[in-house]
Design a protein around this motif. Structure first.
Motif, mmCIF file in Angstrom:
data_model
loop_
_atom_site.group_PDB
_atom_site.id
_atom_site.type_symbol
_atom_site.label_atom_id
_atom_site.label_comp_id
_atom_site.label_asym_id
_atom_site.label_seq_id
_atom_site.Cartn_x
_atom_site.Cartn_y
_atom_site.Cartn_z
ATOM 1 N N VAL A 1 0.851 -1.199 0.000
ATOM 2 C CA VAL A 1 0.000 0.000 0.000
ATOM 3 C C VAL A 1 0.884 1.245 0.000
ATOM 4 O O VAL A 1 0.677 2.177 -0.787
ATOM 5 C CB VAL A 1 -0.972 0.006 1.202
ATOM 6 N N ALA A 2 1.887 1.280 0.859
ATOM 7 C CA ALA A 2 2.763 2.455 0.973
ATOM 8 C C ALA A 2 3.525 2.726 -0.322
ATOM 9 O O ALA A 2 3.697 3.893 -0.712
ATOM 10 C CB ALA A 2 3.740 2.267 2.134
ATOM 11 N N LYS A 3 3.955 1.678 -1.012
ATOM 12 C CA LYS A 3 4.713 1.852 -2.260
ATOM 13 C C LYS A 3 3.875 2.498 -3.364
ATOM 14 O O LYS A 3 4.404 3.113 -4.272
ATOM 15 C CB LYS A 3 5.258 0.513 -2.746
ATOM 16 N N LYS A 4 2.571 2.346 -3.279
ATOM 17 C CA LYS A 4 1.681 2.931 -4.297
ATOM 18 C C LYS A 4 1.521 4.440 -4.124
ATOM 19 O O LYS A 4 1.020 5.112 -5.003
ATOM 20 C CB LYS A 4 0.293 2.289 -4.212
ATOM 21 N N ILE A 5 1.910 4.951 -2.963
ATOM 22 C CA ILE A 5 1.659 6.359 -2.646
ATOM 23 C C ILE A 5 2.920 7.177 -2.917
ATOM 24 O O ILE A 5 3.927 7.005 -2.230
ATOM 25 C CB ILE A 5 1.244 6.524 -1.165
ATOM 26 N N PRO A 6 2.855 8.079 -3.893
ATOM 27 C CA PRO A 6 4.028 8.915 -4.154
ATOM 28 C C PRO A 6 4.137 10.021 -3.100
ATOM 29 O O PRO A 6 3.136 10.556 -2.636
ATOM 30 C CB PRO A 6 3.717 9.520 -5.530
ATOM 31 N N GLY A 7 5.343 10.333 -2.725
ATOM 32 C CA GLY A 7 5.557 11.505 -1.872
ATOM 33 C C GLY A 7 5.116 11.379 -0.437
ATOM 34 O O GLY A 7 4.623 12.344 0.144
ATOM 35 N N ILE A 8 5.312 10.207 0.171
ATOM 36 C CA ILE A 8 5.008 10.083 1.596
ATOM 37 C C ILE A 8 6.101 10.814 2.371
ATOM 38 O O ILE A 8 7.288 10.556 2.198
ATOM 39 C CB ILE A 8 4.944 8.607 2.039
ATOM 40 N N ASP A 9 5.679 11.716 3.222
ATOM 41 C CA ASP A 9 6.615 12.420 4.091
ATOM 42 C C ASP A 9 6.791 11.650 5.398
ATOM 43 O O ASP A 9 7.885 11.557 5.936
ATOM 44 C CB ASP A 9 6.113 13.839 4.362
ATOM 45 N N HIS A 10 5.666 11.095 5.896
ATOM 46 C CA HIS A 10 5.713 10.367 7.165
ATOM 47 C C HIS A 10 4.589 9.340 7.186
ATOM 48 O O HIS A 10 3.497 9.603 6.687
ATOM 49 C CB HIS A 10 5.563 11.351 8.342
ATOM 50 N N LEU A 11 4.863 8.180 7.790
ATOM 51 C CA LEU A 11 3.874 7.119 7.896
ATOM 52 C C LEU A 11 3.912 6.551 9.309
ATOM 53 O O LEU A 11 4.977 6.161 9.793
ATOM 54 C CB LEU A 11 4.167 6.009 6.884
ATOM 55 N N ASP A 12 2.777 6.545 9.983
ATOM 56 C CA ASP A 12 2.636 5.918 11.300
ATOM 57 C C ASP A 12 1.759 4.692 11.154
ATOM 58 O O ASP A 12 0.745 4.726 10.445
ATOM 59 C CB ASP A 12 1.957 6.868 12.296
ATOM 60 N N VAL A 13 2.126 3.620 11.828
ATOM 61 C CA VAL A 13 1.334 2.396 11.836
ATOM 62 C C VAL A 13 0.803 2.185 13.246
ATOM 63 O O VAL A 13 1.570 2.212 14.208
ATOM 64 C CB VAL A 13 2.169 1.174 11.403
ATOM 65 N N THR A 14 -0.508 1.998 13.361
ATOM 66 C CA THR A 14 -1.141 1.764 14.661
ATOM 67 C C THR A 14 -1.959 0.486 14.581
ATOM 68 O O THR A 14 -2.782 0.327 13.677
ATOM 69 C CB THR A 14 -2.069 2.943 15.033
ATOM 70 N N PHE A 15 -1.738 -0.420 15.531
ATOM 71 C CA PHE A 15 -2.513 -1.656 15.612
ATOM 72 C C PHE A 15 -3.655 -1.422 16.594
ATOM 73 O O PHE A 15 -3.436 -1.012 17.732
ATOM 74 C CB PHE A 15 -1.646 -2.815 16.118
ATOM 75 N N ILE A 16 -4.868 -1.683 16.142
ATOM 76 C CA ILE A 16 -6.044 -1.548 16.996
ATOM 77 C C ILE A 16 -6.179 -2.848 17.784
ATOM 78 O O ILE A 16 -6.328 -3.918 17.195
ATOM 79 C CB ILE A 16 -7.323 -1.270 16.174
ATOM 80 N N THR A 17 -6.130 -2.758 19.106
ATOM 81 C CA THR A 17 -6.222 -3.963 19.935
ATOM 82 C C THR A 17 -7.642 -4.228 20.417
ATOM 83 O O THR A 17 -8.009 -5.372 20.686
ATOM 84 C CB THR A 17 -5.289 -3.854 21.161
ATOM 85 N N GLU A 18 -8.429 -3.170 20.526
ATOM 86 C CA GLU A 18 -9.817 -3.338 20.968
ATOM 87 C C GLU A 18 -10.596 -2.076 20.646
ATOM 88 O O GLU A 18 -10.097 -0.973 20.848
ATOM 89 C CB GLU A 18 -9.857 -3.588 22.480
ATOM 90 N N THR A 19 -11.804 -2.249 20.154
ATOM 91 C CA THR A 19 -12.704 -1.113 19.977
ATOM 92 C C THR A 19 -13.612 -1.085 21.192
ATOM 93 O O THR A 19 -14.462 -1.953 21.358
ATOM 94 C CB THR A 19 -13.516 -1.247 18.671
ATOM 95 N N VAL A 20 -13.382 -0.116 22.044
ATOM 96 C CA VAL A 20 -14.121 -0.029 23.302
ATOM 97 C C VAL A 20 -15.504 0.577 23.068
ATOM 98 O O VAL A 20 -16.483 0.163 23.667
ATOM 99 C CB VAL A 20 -13.326 0.808 24.331
ATOM 100 N N LYS A 21 -15.583 1.542 22.171
ATOM 101 C CA LYS A 21 -16.860 2.171 21.858
ATOM 102 C C LYS A 21 -16.838 2.564 20.398
ATOM 103 O O LYS A 21 -15.853 3.075 19.885
ATOM 104 C CB LYS A 21 -17.054 3.430 22.718
ATOM 105 N N PHE A 22 -17.938 2.310 19.717
ATOM 106 C CA PHE A 22 -18.091 2.705 18.324
ATOM 107 C C PHE A 22 -19.489 3.272 18.196
ATOM 108 O O PHE A 22 -20.475 2.539 18.251
ATOM 109 C CB PHE A 22 -17.919 1.500 17.389
ATOM 110 N N GLU A 23 -19.578 4.570 18.067
ATOM 111 C CA GLU A 23 -20.876 5.222 17.987
ATOM 112 C C GLU A 23 -20.803 6.242 16.858
ATOM 113 O O GLU A 23 -19.827 6.979 16.753
ATOM 114 C CB GLU A 23 -21.171 5.914 19.320
ATOM 115 N N THR A 24 -21.799 6.274 16.028
ATOM 116 C CA THR A 24 -21.755 7.172 14.882
ATOM 117 C C THR A 24 -22.455 8.492 15.123
ATOM 118 O O THR A 24 -22.163 9.477 14.468
ATOM 119 C CB THR A 24 -22.362 6.497 13.642
ATOM 120 N N ILE A 25 -23.410 8.542 15.995
ATOM 121 C CA ILE A 25 -24.140 9.791 16.265
ATOM 122 C C ILE A 25 -24.262 9.949 17.765
ATOM 123 O O ILE A 25 -24.482 9.062 18.481
ATOM 124 C CB ILE A 25 -25.537 9.770 15.611
#
Length: 149
Positions: A125-149
């Protein structure tokens, strides 16, 4: 001029965000109105683009996958519209968001727990993106709350 969202519409959206499987009849009973009125309101919300999609939020852990978020900062000369068009076509990208702040793009990937395979997907995915200045990777371990409204 588009109609404004009123408190009844918001109440419908809140109920559906908690349980999108509620029928129009059930919504009508909860709101003290008729199924026909709910149907008209839902049609209006869909046609106006307020309701974009009805979906399922899976438990990726239970399915044997990991949820990874890439925070991507592009160099100023990169055409973000071109990048988003290209990323939207990538089967590994599940959610793609433009952002203000530390990152220009937020990319959600659902991948295998096998770290070598996940690394291959993220690198691809990263190789497809030209001009990346910075990339952070975050692993989601648990979704404690998911509310849309």
């Amino acid at each position: 001029m588009a109609e404004k969202i009123n408190p009844v519409d918001l109440h419908i959206l809140k109920l559906l965000s908690k349980n999108a499987r509620l029928t129009y009849k059930e919504l009508a009973e909860l709101l003290g109105t008729t199924r026909q009125r709910i149907s008209r309101r839902m049609n209006r919300l869909e046609q106006s683009g307020v309701v974009l999609k009805y979906t399922v939020i899976p438990n990726y852990e239970a399915l044997g996958y990991v949820h990874v978020i890439l925070g991507i900062t592009l160099k100023p000369d990169v055409d973000i519209d071109e990048v988003t068009k290209m990323l939207a076509k990538d089967e590994n990208v599940k959610i793609l968001q433009r952002a203000l702040g530390s990152h220009n793009l937020v990319v959600h990937i659902i991948g295998p727990k096998d770290m070598k395979e996940l690394e291959r997907i993220i690198s691809g995915v990263a190789k497809k993106i030209p001009g990346i200045d910075h990339l952070d990777v975050t692993f989601i371990t648990e979704t404690v709350k998911f509310e849309t409204i």
